[in-house]
Design a protein around this motif. Structure first.
Motif: not given
Length: 782
Positions: A4-13, A369-372
């Motif tokens: 989740a943290m790397y996903n957040k980093m990707w979105h911010q970048t 949405d990638e919850s699945w």
């Protein structure tokens, strides 16, 4: 860090990249004449792109989702290419290879370490099996040929038998002498104690006085230790000293390495599953939706036939395959839109790819949405969407053939029209004839001299001849140095600073490692075919060549004048050698062609002692080779020289496109070098060892000197004695006094030589009052 943290980093970048892409065209379109402002703009974009690249590279390495990795990889290549383009712009603007961003880093609240350009890990990860296989083959050929690589690294001189016996005798007699001296010392001490006890006799001492004296000594010793401990704790608290066990590998690091290995395994598994799914999902779509797609396409084309017939009174001509077939009929773009796109097109070759990547991110991943998908495996719906388009293109080709025939039949039946026969124009034949002649000439020019031989046999021959050598396992991070913190300040007062070692390291990454590691970057980025590393002996030029090969998995060819002497004699032999080298280099790219002591190839006057070796054999051929290298040839020619002033400057600079001056280490770099090299060789840094003093005293000495001294001082015996006798600066200073440093005069001679190179001349003209444009014009005329 979790997924989740790397996903957040990707979105911010991605958001930061999107904002940068929106801002860049506006800044570039605005006309500016202020050179300082233009450089500030370019440098700001450069620094921001480097930050984006660092984050994206980290994210790409950590993600296991195959489709996300494909998109990030595409954007990564675009960012790398754009950084190289901006670097090229800054070089042309400032007329120097080295730039300083102190004020920009301060404005952006960044540390100098954040400007360090990382080498993408996937350069080696994606072709690890190929590299390992090649290394095994190379080792096998060397073993079969009787060439021992260990002997090549550490050559051992053989000595006569009698001399060897004498050396053993000398060593044995010295050992016996030391033992006898130790034995005599023990006897002397025993006699001395006995004599002292006789002199004292049976005199009884006061036990209370003795106890008091012992207490004083102990308390003084204990208090001194406590004070030292408190002082050490204070220094650790202030950040002046590292905490205990700082250099030891912690359990957290071990766990992180284990997680990294597991992540690599998951990445490989997900990639394999994704590749299999591409085939299976496409086949399923073909079975289920193929018939419907075909019918829909036929209906659309028939409808177009009728519409054209109603509007014009005749049936239309069917678009040719070269024009795109029926796909061009249903294209949404108008002529006006195409003109607008051309007008807005950016001069950069990488901005479109980055924009496309950003748009794909916004459309697919931004709010998905990638919850699945907890395991981050491939998304089958995305594959279906992609393969549906691919399947539609394949079916369209078949439909076009059918509909062309149907249109022909309609014309015959309704309009009574016959197809006009295609006139075989004479001009076309002439063109074909001319093209044919050109191809024949080109074929003669590019004749394959080894068409009857396999790449494997040529590879083996080059290894046996010593032209293809095994690169030493050296990482670029092993080239230790520190940043230049005064670069901008010195340039403001018109003083040209010497580049720091980390400046050199960054240029090696930008000009050597990135283009060789990424085919996409090499094809579109400003092309660097050749690189010259000039500097005094011992500054790490050879190490940098081996580091380029290690970081990219490149083959290393050695075409130094001393290495090719006596090999492939004659004009035909030389032609065959170069043909074999570059044929293998192209087939097994990336490749590095190294020419050590390259000034010998361009000697002004060949010394009598070297005339037999024919050092200038390659002089006429190197410019021709460079012309034949194309953007899709990931081949880099690297020359190293410690005496560039011996070469003929004009032909020298004509061959080497980029010239990097490798300096001796400055104080900051020496400080880091001493610390790290001592620790790497088993030394322990204590307060008794004044590293700052050591770095100050050894001004002028190179990395080679420091490594040699450290290895000489830190013997196995000295390493074991460190607990009782810590290392001191005097030990290293005593050892280094017998070596010759690089004097200031020698460094100045390199600077003066560089000032005579084309870029150096332009820079000097710009500094002395000439404008940048005049300097560029002067360089072009020459």
């Amino acid at each position: 860090m979790s997924n989740a943290m790397y996903n957040k980093m990707w979105h911010q970048t991605q958001e930061a990249l999107g904002a940068l892409l929106d801002k860049e065209p506006q800044k570039m379109i605005e006309p500016q004449r202020n050179q300082v402002f233009i450089f500030q703009t370019l440098a700001t974009f450069y620094v921001k792109y480097v930050q984006i690249f660092r984050n994206l590279e980290n994210v790409y390495d950590q993600f296991v989702h195959p489709q996300k990795r494909i998109l990030i990889r595409k954007v990564l290549d675009g960012v790398m290419g754009r950084i190289l383009e901006l670097k090229n712009e800054m070089v042309e603007l400032e007329l120097t290879e080295f730039h300083y961003f102190d004020d920009i880093l301060q404005d952006l609240k960044l540390a100098p370490q954040q400007l360090d350009i990382p080498i993408p890990k996937y350069f080696l990860k994606e072709k690890l099996e190929v590299i390992k296989g090649r290394e095994k083959i190379l080792a096998q050929i060397l073993a079969d040929s009787g060439i021992d690589t260990s002997d090549m690294k550490y050559p051992v001189k053989s000595i006569p038998f009698d001399e060897a016996v004498k050396l053993i005798q000398i060593a044995e007699r010295a050992r016996q002498g030391r033992l006898r001296a130790l034995f005599m010392k023990q006897i002397y001490l025993q006699e001395y104690r006995a004599k002292q006890s006789k002199m004292l006799g049976k005199k009884v001492t006061d036990t209370w006085a003795a106890a008091l004296r012992i207490q004083k000594v102990w308390r003084r010793f204990h208090q001194r230790k406590e004070t030292e401990k408190l002082r050490e704790e204070e220094m650790i608290f202030l950040g002046m000293n590292p905490p205990p066990l700082f250099n030891e590998v912690s359990a957290t690091v071990i766990q992180a390495e284990k997680v990294d290995r597991l992540r690599n395994e998951v990445q490989i598994k997900h990639e394999e599953d994704y590749r299999e799914a591409l085939v299976t999902i496409k086949n399923d779509l073909k079975l289920i939706e193929g018939v419907d797609i075909k019918e829909n396409l036929q209906d659309q084309i028939r409808h177009w036939f009728i519409e054209c017939r109603n509007l014009t009174g005749t049936f239309p001509d069917y678009p040719d395959v070269e024009e795109g077939g029926s796909a061009i009929i249903f294209s949404d773009k108008t002529i006006q839109q195409e003109e607008d796109e051309k007008w807005k097109m950016s001069p950069s070759l990488f901005l479109p790819a980055m924009k496309e990547g950003c748009n794909a991110y916004k459309e697919i991943w931004m709010k998905k949405d990638e919850s699945w998908n907890f395991s981050q495996d491939y998304d089958p719906e995305l594959i279906k969407e992609e393969k549906r388009k691919e399947l539609q293109s394949e079916i369209r080709i078949q439909v076009d053939e059918l509909m062309r025939q149907e249109l022909k039949n309609l014309k015959l039946a309704v309009d009574r029209e016959r197809e006009r026969p295609v006139k075989a124009g004479k001009k076309k034949d002439k063109k074909k004839g001319k093209k044919g002649k050109k191809k024949e000439k080109k074929a003669k020019k590019d004749k394959d001299l080894t068409a009857d031989r396999t790449i494997e046999s040529l590879y083996k021959e080059l290894v046996e001849e010593g032209l293809l050598i095994q690169a030493l396992k050296v990482n670029l991070s092993d080239y230790i140095g520190e940043y230049s913190y005064l670069g901008t300040t010195l340039r403001q007062v018109s003083i040209e600073p010497m580049p720091s070692l980390l400046d050199v390291r960054q240029l090696i990454t930008l000009y050597g490692i990135w283009p060789l590691g990424s085919a996409a970057v090499h094809e579109k980025a400003p092309l660097v075919k050749s690189l010259l590393l000039a500097g005094p002996s011992g500054v790490g030029k050879k190490m940098l060549v081996h580091a380029i090969c290690t970081e990219t998995g490149a083959n290393l060819f050695n075409l130094s004048s001393s290495n090719i002497a006596g090999k492939y004699p004659g004009k035909n032999g030389l032609q065959m050698m170069l043909h074999a080298v570059f044929k293998v280099a192209r087939q097994l790219q990336p490749s590095v062609v190294w020419i050590e002591d390259t000034e010998k190839t361009f000697y002004k006057k060949v010394p009598n002692a070297e005339k037999m070796n024919e050092p200038k054999r390659l002089k006429k051929h190197l410019p021709q080779i460079l012309k034949l290298l194309k953007p899709d040839d990931r081949i880099l020619i690297v020359g190293t020289t410690r005496r560039p002033f011996d070469a003929e400057l004009q032909s020298f600079c004509k061959v080497y496109q980029k010239i990097i001056l490798v300096p001796r280490p400055d104080y900051a770099s020496r400080y880091v070098l001493w610390k790290q090299i001592i620790e790497r060789n088993g030394g322990v840094l204590t307060s008794a060892l004044n590293v700052s003093c050591l770095a100050k005293v050894t001004d002028g000495f190179t990395q080679g000197h420091i490594v040699e001294v450290v290895k000489g001082v830190l013997t196995d015996q000295r390493i074991r004695r460190q607990i009782h006798k810590p290392l001191t600066a005097v030990e290293f200073i005593t050892a280094i006094t017998s070596m010759n440093p690089v004097y200031k005069e020698e460094e100045e001679s390199f600077k003066n030589w560089y000032a005579k190179t084309p870029l150096g001349k332009k820079r000097a003209l710009a500094i002395t009052g000439g404008s940048t444009e005049k300097a560029k014009d002067k360089g072009k005329r020459k």
